[in-house]
Design an enzyme around this catalytic site. Sequence first.
Site, mmCIF file in Angstrom:
data_model
loop_
_atom_site.group_PDB
_atom_site.id
_atom_site.type_symbol
_atom_site.label_atom_id
_atom_site.label_comp_id
_atom_site.label_asym_id
_atom_site.label_seq_id
_atom_site.Cartn_x
_atom_site.Cartn_y
_atom_site.Cartn_z
ATOM 1 N N SER A 113 0.236 6.596 4.459
ATOM 2 C CA SER A 113 0.560 6.910 3.063
ATOM 3 C C SER A 113 1.429 8.165 3.024
ATOM 4 O O SER A 113 1.418 8.955 3.983
ATOM 5 C CB SER A 113 -0.736 7.168 2.287
ATOM 6 O OG SER A 113 -0.454 7.702 0.997
ATOM 7 N N TYR A 165 -8.505 12.139 0.133
ATOM 8 C CA TYR A 165 -7.612 11.068 0.595
ATOM 9 C C TYR A 165 -6.601 11.638 1.585
ATOM 10 O O TYR A 165 -6.309 11.015 2.612
ATOM 11 C CB TYR A 165 -6.927 10.438 -0.617
ATOM 12 C CG TYR A 165 -6.087 9.206 -0.314
ATOM 13 C CD1 TYR A 165 -6.621 8.102 0.353
ATOM 14 C CD2 TYR A 165 -4.757 9.144 -0.727
ATOM 15 C CE1 TYR A 165 -5.846 6.976 0.613
ATOM 16 C CE2 TYR A 165 -3.975 8.026 -0.483
ATOM 17 C CZ TYR A 165 -4.519 6.943 0.200
ATOM 18 O OH TYR A 165 -3.745 5.823 0.451
HETATM 19 P P1 NDP Z 1 -5.950 -2.716 -2.596
HETATM 20 O O1 NDP Z 1 -7.109 -2.021 -3.200
HETATM 21 O O2 NDP Z 1 -5.255 -3.771 -3.370
HETATM 22 O O3 NDP Z 1 -6.361 -3.321 -1.175
HETATM 23 C C1 NDP Z 1 -7.269 -2.683 -0.327
HETATM 24 C C2 NDP Z 1 -7.758 -3.700 0.694
HETATM 25 O O4 NDP Z 1 -8.631 -3.036 1.616
HETATM 26 C C3 NDP Z 1 -8.541 -4.825 0.053
HETATM 27 O O5 NDP Z 1 -8.130 -6.042 0.626
HETATM 28 C C4 NDP Z 1 -9.980 -4.516 0.412
HETATM 29 O O6 NDP Z 1 -10.696 -5.741 0.557
HETATM 30 C C5 NDP Z 1 -9.792 -3.856 1.763
HETATM 31 N N1 NDP Z 1 -10.943 -3.056 2.165
HETATM 32 C C6 NDP Z 1 -11.480 -1.964 1.534
HETATM 33 N N2 NDP Z 1 -12.573 -1.553 2.191
HETATM 34 C C7 NDP Z 1 -12.717 -2.397 3.249
HETATM 35 C C8 NDP Z 1 -13.685 -2.489 4.286
HETATM 36 N N3 NDP Z 1 -14.715 -1.654 4.374
HETATM 37 N N4 NDP Z 1 -13.552 -3.482 5.199
HETATM 38 C C9 NDP Z 1 -12.529 -4.355 5.126
HETATM 39 N N5 NDP Z 1 -11.592 -4.320 4.166
HETATM 40 C C10 NDP Z 1 -11.711 -3.345 3.234
HETATM 41 O O7 NDP Z 1 -4.929 -1.536 -2.224
HETATM 42 P P2 NDP Z 1 -3.570 -1.527 -1.373
HETATM 43 O O8 NDP Z 1 -3.139 -2.887 -1.006
HETATM 44 O O9 NDP Z 1 -2.627 -0.674 -2.103
HETATM 45 O O10 NDP Z 1 -4.052 -0.709 -0.103
HETATM 46 C C11 NDP Z 1 -3.827 -1.145 1.224
HETATM 47 C C12 NDP Z 1 -3.608 0.079 2.098
HETATM 48 O O11 NDP Z 1 -2.415 0.745 1.686
HETATM 49 C C13 NDP Z 1 -4.711 1.135 2.042
HETATM 50 O O12 NDP Z 1 -4.924 1.642 3.341
HETATM 51 C C14 NDP Z 1 -4.131 2.212 1.147
HETATM 52 O O13 NDP Z 1 -4.679 3.476 1.397
HETATM 53 C C15 NDP Z 1 -2.666 2.137 1.549
HETATM 54 N N6 NDP Z 1 -1.708 2.675 0.632
HETATM 55 C C16 NDP Z 1 -1.646 2.273 -0.677
HETATM 56 C C17 NDP Z 1 -0.692 2.794 -1.532
HETATM 57 C C18 NDP Z 1 -0.620 2.440 -2.984
HETATM 58 O O14 NDP Z 1 -0.025 3.220 -3.764
HETATM 59 N N7 NDP Z 1 -1.156 1.300 -3.409
HETATM 60 C C19 NDP Z 1 0.298 3.749 -1.049
HETATM 61 C C20 NDP Z 1 0.159 4.115 0.338
HETATM 62 C C21 NDP Z 1 -0.792 3.569 1.131
HETATM 63 P P3 NDP Z 1 -12.225 -5.971 0.175
HETATM 64 O O15 NDP Z 1 -12.553 -5.091 -0.998
HETATM 65 O O16 NDP Z 1 -12.281 -7.444 -0.129
HETATM 66 O O17 NDP Z 1 -12.980 -5.611 1.413
HETATM 67 C C1 8X3 Z 2 -1.260 6.077 -2.194
HETATM 68 C C2 8X3 Z 2 -0.208 6.995 -2.702
HETATM 69 O O1 8X3 Z 2 0.267 9.027 -4.153
HETATM 70 O O2 8X3 Z 2 -1.773 7.829 -4.597
HETATM 71 O O3 8X3 Z 2 -1.423 6.194 -0.822
HETATM 72 O O4 8X3 Z 2 -1.586 9.190 -2.635
HETATM 73 S S1 8X3 Z 2 -0.880 8.311 -3.552
#
Ligand code: NDP
Ligand code: 8X3
Length: 253
Positions: free
Chosen positions: A139, A152
């Site tokens: 991120s 985070y």
């Molecule tokens: P979502 O919340 O849409 O997806 C998160 C995913 O992680 C879900 O599929 C969830 O599935 C899974 N997950 C959470 N906990 C667990 C666990 N214990 N075991 C297995 N799977 C798990 O968010 P994003 O798609 O945005 O996030 C994906 C990644 O991208 C994360 O690492 C996030 O930190 C990162 N990210 C996101 C950004 C954003 O702005 N959206 C920016 C930068 C990075 P389930 O609940 O079914 O287990």
């Molecule tokens: C998610 C981006 O700006 O919420 O990883 O930290 S921010």
Amino acid sequence: MPTDPSAPVAVVTGASSGIGAATARALAGAGYRVVLGARRADRLEAVAADCGGTPLTLDVTDQGSVDAFVADVVRHHGRCDLLVNNAGGAKGADAVADADLDDWRWMYETNVLGTVRMTKALLPMLVESGDGQVITIGSTAAREAYQGGAGYNAAKFGVAALSRVLRLELLGQPVRVSEVDPGLVETEFSLVRFDGDRERADAVYAGLTPLTADDVAETVRWIATRPAHVNIDQVLMMPRDQAAAKLVHRREA
Ligand code: NDP
Ligand code: 8X3
């Protein structure tokens, strides 16, 4: 998705929504047999049906769940060529003075320990493949501290350290290691972060054009499909409307 038993196998964690689901679809389109892992089986099955992948329930915070998942990967496909460490997220945006330690623990367990657990479990198969890859979703929060981000930030700085050390330690082995650090991506991320508060989650993206999950998935697909001698070490990607973690351009409604 290819049924060809010689097609490479990709494991995508957190594939039930957002970036993970989009990545599973993109990799299936690129010729991978995709194994999708997450906790919500119904959501996982829908995404897997969409891309012809194999849905396997997975909780990356639970060693027993990871062991059972990896045993099923072996049973279904007998190999693993690519691991996308995507499962993760944030809880809360409190100042350090008000830190909720349960939220911090959840973030560390899911993002950091989940990533090391999956990487450790699949590394032997990745090495054995002769051209393995680990692509981890970090991120902007792994690069830049921001107010309200400490829990985070700490977790994603940890994920980045893990990925960069892995790159050093695997030098000489046939495994590439990459880190993708996105800025604002509109998924369920903010809804999870703010405990289901839709208004607060929507406000994160109001008046700007965020990245989509497909934008990030396309970057993962591109990294994965470079020739074997090319390691894309780190990618930082943000919306045009975002120049730093908390510096965004919002248009009037
Ligand atoms: P979502 O919340 O849409 O997806 C998160 C995913 O992680 C879900 O599929 C969830 O599935 C899974 N997950 C959470 N906990 C667990 C666990 N214990 N075991 C297995 N799977 C798990 O968010 P994003 O798609 O945005 O996030 C994906 C990644 O991208 C994360 O690492 C996030 O930190 C990162 N990210 C996101 C950004 C954003 O702005 N959206 C920016 C930068 C990075 P389930 O609940 O079914 O287990
Ligand atoms: C998610 C981006 O700006 O919420 O990883 O930290 S921010």
